[in-house]
Design a protein around this motif. Sequence first.
Motif, PDB file in Angstrom:
ATOM      1  N   LEU A 161      -2.672 -26.522  45.245  1.00 49.00           N
ATOM      2  CA  LEU A 161      -2.370 -26.881  43.862  1.00 49.00           C
ATOM      3  C   LEU A 161      -3.650 -26.764  43.049  1.00 49.00           C
ATOM      4  O   LEU A 161      -4.740 -27.051  43.551  1.00 49.00           O
ATOM      5  N   VAL A 162      -3.501 -26.363  41.790  1.00 48.93           N
ATOM      6  CA  VAL A 162      -4.684 -26.330  40.927  1.00 48.93           C
ATOM      7  C   VAL A 162      -4.357 -27.055  39.619  1.00 48.93           C
ATOM      8  O   VAL A 162      -3.241 -26.967  39.118  1.00 48.93           O
ATOM      9  N   THR A 163      -5.334 -27.793  39.105  1.00 45.28           N
ATOM     10  CA  THR A 163      -5.137 -28.490  37.831  1.00 45.28           C
ATOM     11  C   THR A 163      -5.425 -27.535  36.674  1.00 45.28           C
ATOM     12  O   THR A 163      -6.214 -26.588  36.813  1.00 45.28           O
ATOM     13  N   GLY A 164      -4.815 -27.807  35.535  1.00 46.86           N
ATOM     14  CA  GLY A 164      -5.158 -27.135  34.281  1.00 46.86           C
ATOM     15  C   GLY A 164      -4.920 -25.642  34.275  1.00 46.86           C
ATOM     16  O   GLY A 164      -4.058 -25.124  34.985  1.00 46.86           O
ATOM     17  N   THR A 165      -5.714 -24.954  33.473  1.00 44.98           N
ATOM     18  CA  THR A 165      -5.622 -23.497  33.359  1.00 44.98           C
ATOM     19  C   THR A 165      -6.986 -22.898  33.687  1.00 44.98           C
ATOM     20  O   THR A 165      -8.002 -23.598  33.641  1.00 44.98           O
ATOM     21  N   LEU A 166      -6.996 -21.618  34.019  1.00 47.62           N
ATOM     22  CA  LEU A 166      -8.234 -20.953  34.438  1.00 47.62           C
ATOM     23  C   LEU A 166      -8.532 -19.744  33.557  1.00 47.62           C
ATOM     24  O   LEU A 166      -7.626 -19.138  32.986  1.00 47.62           O
ATOM     25  N   GLY A 167      -9.797 -19.413  33.491  1.00 43.67           N
ATOM     26  CA  GLY A 167     -10.200 -18.181  32.800  1.00 43.67           C
ATOM     27  C   GLY A 167     -10.852 -18.410  31.444  1.00 43.67           C
ATOM     28  O   GLY A 167     -11.441 -17.479  30.882  1.00 43.67           O
ATOM     29  N   GLU A 168     -10.758 -19.635  30.908  1.00 44.74           N
ATOM     30  CA  GLU A 168     -11.360 -19.876  29.582  1.00 44.74           C
ATOM     31  C   GLU A 168     -12.877 -19.698  29.606  1.00 44.74           C
ATOM     32  O   GLU A 168     -13.469 -19.199  28.650  1.00 44.74           O
ATOM     33  N   VAL A 169     -13.510 -20.130  30.687  1.00 49.75           N
ATOM     34  CA  VAL A 169     -14.976 -20.074  30.721  1.00 49.75           C
ATOM     35  C   VAL A 169     -15.440 -18.619  30.787  1.00 49.75           C
ATOM     36  O   VAL A 169     -16.391 -18.229  30.101  1.00 49.75           O
ATOM     37  N   SER A 170     -14.737 -17.805  31.569  1.00 51.10           N
ATOM     38  CA  SER A 170     -15.067 -16.364  31.610  1.00 51.10           C
ATOM     39  C   SER A 170     -14.887 -15.734  30.248  1.00 51.10           C
ATOM     40  O   SER A 170     -15.695 -14.895  29.828  1.00 51.10           O
ATOM     41  N   ALA A 171     -13.821 -16.145  29.562  1.00 50.30           N
ATOM     42  CA  ALA A 171     -13.564 -15.583  28.226  1.00 50.30           C
ATOM     43  C   ALA A 171     -14.682 -15.991  27.267  1.00 50.30           C
ATOM     44  O   ALA A 171     -15.192 -15.161  26.505  1.00 50.30           O
ATOM     45  N   ALA A 172     -15.072 -17.265  27.321  1.00 50.23           N
ATOM     46  CA  ALA A 172     -16.151 -17.752  26.453  1.00 50.23           C
ATOM     47  C   ALA A 172     -17.442 -16.997  26.749  1.00 50.23           C
ATOM     48  O   ALA A 172     -18.145 -16.551  25.834  1.00 50.23           O
ATOM     49  N   LEU A 173     -17.741 -16.833  28.033  1.00 51.05           N
ATOM     50  CA  LEU A 173     -18.966 -16.120  28.423  1.00 51.05           C
ATOM     51  C   LEU A 173     -18.954 -14.676  27.944  1.00 51.05           C
ATOM     52  O   LEU A 173     -19.962 -14.166  27.471  1.00 51.05           O
ATOM     53  N   HIS A 174     -17.790 -14.056  28.083  1.00 49.46           N
ATOM     54  CA  HIS A 174     -17.689 -12.660  27.636  1.00 49.46           C
ATOM     55  C   HIS A 174     -18.017 -12.550  26.152  1.00 49.46           C
ATOM     56  O   HIS A 174     -18.780 -11.678  25.741  1.00 49.46           O
ATOM     57  N   LEU A 175     -17.437 -13.445  25.349  1.00 51.80           N
ATOM     58  CA  LEU A 175     -17.669 -13.402  23.902  1.00 51.80           C
ATOM     59  C   LEU A 175     -19.134 -13.678  23.579  1.00 51.80           C
ATOM     60  O   LEU A 175     -19.746 -12.982  22.775  1.00 51.80           O
TER      61      LEU A 175
END
Length: 334
Positions: A161-175
């Motif tokens: 099981l995983v909490t929350g959502t994933l990928g926001e930090v990668s998106a922020a870093l990319h920007l």
Amino acid sequence: MRLDELGEFGLIARIAETVGAGRESVIVGIGDDAAVLKTPSAGYLLVTTDACLEGQHFRRQWLTANQIGRRAAGAALSDIAAMGGEAIAVFVSAGLPPTEEVAFAEQLICGVHEAAAEHGAALAGGDTFASPDRIYLDIVVVGQAQQPWLRSTAQPDDVLLVTGTLGEVSAALHLLESGQPQDVDGLPSALRQRFARPTPQFAVAGCLQQLSQPPCAIDISDGLVQDAAHIAEASAVALTIQAAHIPVAEACREVATEAGADPLQWALIGGEEYELLLAVPRASVEQACTLVEAEGVELTEIGCVTAGEGITVVDADGKEIELDQSGWDHFGPS
Ligand SMILES: [Mg+2]
């Protein structure tokens, strides 16, 4: 005023005044040779340390001093949440260039203090030293747990099981790396919050105390796949992750699509997410989801544990998905 004008003891006195007393179980905080903490009446003490260096873990031009402190403290506190614990006291050792403004140093430490206080812990001590050029922070967190959650207790037939959502930090870093925007305050709000103020999952750690047995757990600091591999290795089991079930954040999909990248890869590999990856027996899944969702946190079933070793990520047809890279390793090849 600069730090070399105020001096170390002047800085510590100012910080002690800002921070105040903290919590009841911290009998003596900042100001003596050591902090005095009340021993928990039951359960175990937890201690973790997490260091960060300017240029290596953060870029100063992206963040305010307060955000640098908050992020560093959030990352360290997350390790206590991942052990199913409660944070008691935070200690910060800060290396700062002597020519730095006092206001910057105060804001940095205030960021640590605010993150600690938000999660019920007191900033109870630390150290300062002159760093030749870059900012260095080492955060120690002391916590407690009735029954610590470990990486080594996943069993075949458990559910991942995983909490929350994933990928926001990668998106922020990319920007941020592309220079649009130039700092976190220019990020869309969902990404700004996630990048500048990571949230340790203490609410999840608290509510899942009701499970009949402690879950196997890890916080996602190195990336979902890498951290899943830590569980597989420590528990001597195999983990299969269903790509179609990964809760990829909407903001990650948008930014990755715009960038011509694969949002799934960002969600699988990106570090510093500070969500929790849990392995629990099938019989506990429904209860875990009910408890966590009552705290306003999503909990998603993303795979399962089997006998064997290693990590496999599969698509909806059961076909293995190749990964761009496995995750973050401080000393590994980049
Ligand atoms: Mg961790």
